[in-house]
Design an enzyme around this catalytic site. Structure first.
Site, short mmCIF file in Angstrom:
data_model
loop_
_atom_site.label_atom_id
_atom_site.label_comp_id
_atom_site.label_asym_id
_atom_site.label_seq_id
_atom_site.Cartn_x
_atom_site.Cartn_y
_atom_site.Cartn_z
N ASP A 67 0.82 -1.22 0.00
CA ASP A 67 0.00 0.00 0.00
C ASP A 67 0.85 1.27 0.00
O ASP A 67 2.08 1.21 0.16
CB ASP A 67 -0.96 0.00 1.20
CG ASP A 67 -0.28 -0.37 2.52
OD1 ASP A 67 0.96 -0.40 2.56
OD2 ASP A 67 -1.00 -0.63 3.50
N ASP A 136 -7.55 -2.21 14.37
CA ASP A 136 -8.95 -2.54 14.09
C ASP A 136 -9.05 -3.81 13.25
O ASP A 136 -10.10 -4.09 12.67
CB ASP A 136 -9.64 -1.36 13.38
CG ASP A 136 -8.91 -0.92 12.12
OD1 ASP A 136 -7.93 -1.60 11.73
OD2 ASP A 136 -9.31 0.10 11.52
N HIS A 138 -7.29 -4.41 10.52
CA HIS A 138 -7.06 -4.23 9.08
C HIS A 138 -5.75 -4.88 8.62
O HIS A 138 -4.81 -5.02 9.41
CB HIS A 138 -7.13 -2.74 8.66
CG HIS A 138 -5.99 -1.87 9.05
ND1 HIS A 138 -6.11 -0.81 9.92
CD2 HIS A 138 -4.69 -1.85 8.66
CE1 HIS A 138 -4.96 -0.19 10.04
NE2 HIS A 138 -4.08 -0.80 9.30
N GLU A 143 -9.70 -1.49 5.54
CA GLU A 143 -10.34 -1.14 6.81
C GLU A 143 -11.62 -1.97 7.00
O GLU A 143 -12.18 -2.48 6.03
CB GLU A 143 -10.69 0.35 6.80
CG GLU A 143 -9.49 1.27 6.65
CD GLU A 143 -8.72 1.47 7.95
OE1 GLU A 143 -8.77 0.59 8.83
OE2 GLU A 143 -8.06 2.51 8.07
C1 GLP Z 1 -0.56 0.61 8.54
C2 GLP Z 1 -0.19 -0.23 7.33
C3 GLP Z 1 -0.41 -1.70 7.60
C4 GLP Z 1 0.24 -2.09 8.90
C5 GLP Z 1 -0.42 -1.32 10.03
C6 GLP Z 1 0.14 -1.69 11.40
O1 GLP Z 1 -1.91 0.92 8.60
N1 GLP Z 1 -0.94 0.15 6.18
O2 GLP Z 1 0.12 -2.44 6.52
O3 GLP Z 1 0.11 -3.47 9.11
O4 GLP Z 1 -0.18 0.04 9.79
O5 GLP Z 1 1.32 -1.00 11.62
P1 GLP Z 1 2.29 -1.22 12.82
O6 GLP Z 1 3.09 -2.42 12.49
O7 GLP Z 1 3.13 0.02 12.87
O8 GLP Z 1 1.45 -1.38 14.05
#
Ligand code: GLP
Length: 241
Positions: A67, A136, A138, A143
């Protein structure tokens, strides 16, 4: 689903990196699906170390990232393009042109996303997809919503995600409100999935993903239907299971 229990963040990073490294060693021209966020940073550090030690060779590997924020220049240190260069691409022998990150600056979201899906398909599909997990539930930027989106598309980010990701920006106002992301369908097409989860703040989401009903309200729960998923999580993340 296989669940690998790790002691802590470092242990999780090492164990997950070993799975990635095995993929690179077994199939040197693998297509890797990569993720951003703070969770995979330790895994990338292990891969860099093993490359420096001569254990891993990325010269025939190709990568596609999950992404990217909309409208954030690649030179911005919060863009996922910048993140990947900083945390992996610039430190291993991935050839020029072998790495792919969605171009969030392309105003034609539909064309950008369709070309991305087509390029992945033309390359033969993703061998192993690395994922983190949002608070959440995702995965990538899919989402909670009423359906499971199929291909790569443009999304509105949830207030919870904006809040969580604001720790990297000067304020929540600066976090982009939209992003381009692989869809749930694109992720499910990967031959293998490796998801890394760390910390007590992810325990609730991980419990829903692993043990709850499969629902687009918890996008990661769809992984229960994938034939080859490995979850590498630390004790804190697994504390509610
Ligand atoms: C973002 C990214 C996700 C990632 C999530 C959790 O929203 N788009 O791909 O998994 O954050 O991030 P973190 O590992 O910093 O908790």
């Amino acid at each position: 689903m296989r669940v690998v229990r790790a002691k802590d963040y470092d242990d999780m990073s090492r164990k997950a990196a070993m799975i990635m490294a095995a993929q690179v060693a077994e199939k040197p021209d693998s297509i890797l699906g990569l993720a951003t966020g703070s969770t995979p940073i330790g895994l990338y550090k292990c891969l860099i170390k093993w490359y420096e030690e001569g254990i891993l060779d990325f010269s025939a590997i190709r990568t596609w990232n999950l992404d990217e924020y909309e409208n954030l220049p690649r030179t911005n240190d919060q863009s996922y393009y910048y993140f990947m260069h900083e945390n992996l691409f610039d430190h291993v022998n991935l050839p020029e042109g072998a790495t792919h990150v969605l171009n969030g600056m392309n105003p034609d979201a539909e064309a950008e996303c369709a070309a991305y899906d087509a390029a992945i398909d033309a390359a033969g599909g993703i061998d192993i997809q690395l994922l983190g997990l949002g608070h959440d539930g995702h995965i990538a930027f899919n989402e909670p919503q009423d359906d499971f989106p199929a291909g790569t598309h443009c999304v509105e980010l949830n207030p919870m995600t904006i809040e969580a990701n604001s720790r990297f920006f000067a304020s929540a106002d600066e976090v982009p409100k939209r992003a381009y992301t692989m869809g749930i369908g694109s992720i499910m097409k990967a031959r293998k999935i490796l998801i890394v989860v760390s910390g007590k703040d992810k325990a609730e989401a991980l419990k829903k993903v692993l043990c709850g009903p499969v629902t687009p309200q918890v996008p990661g729960s769809i992984l229960q239907f994938h034939p080859d998923v490995t979850v590498v999580a630390d004790e804190d993340a697994l504390s509610l299971i």
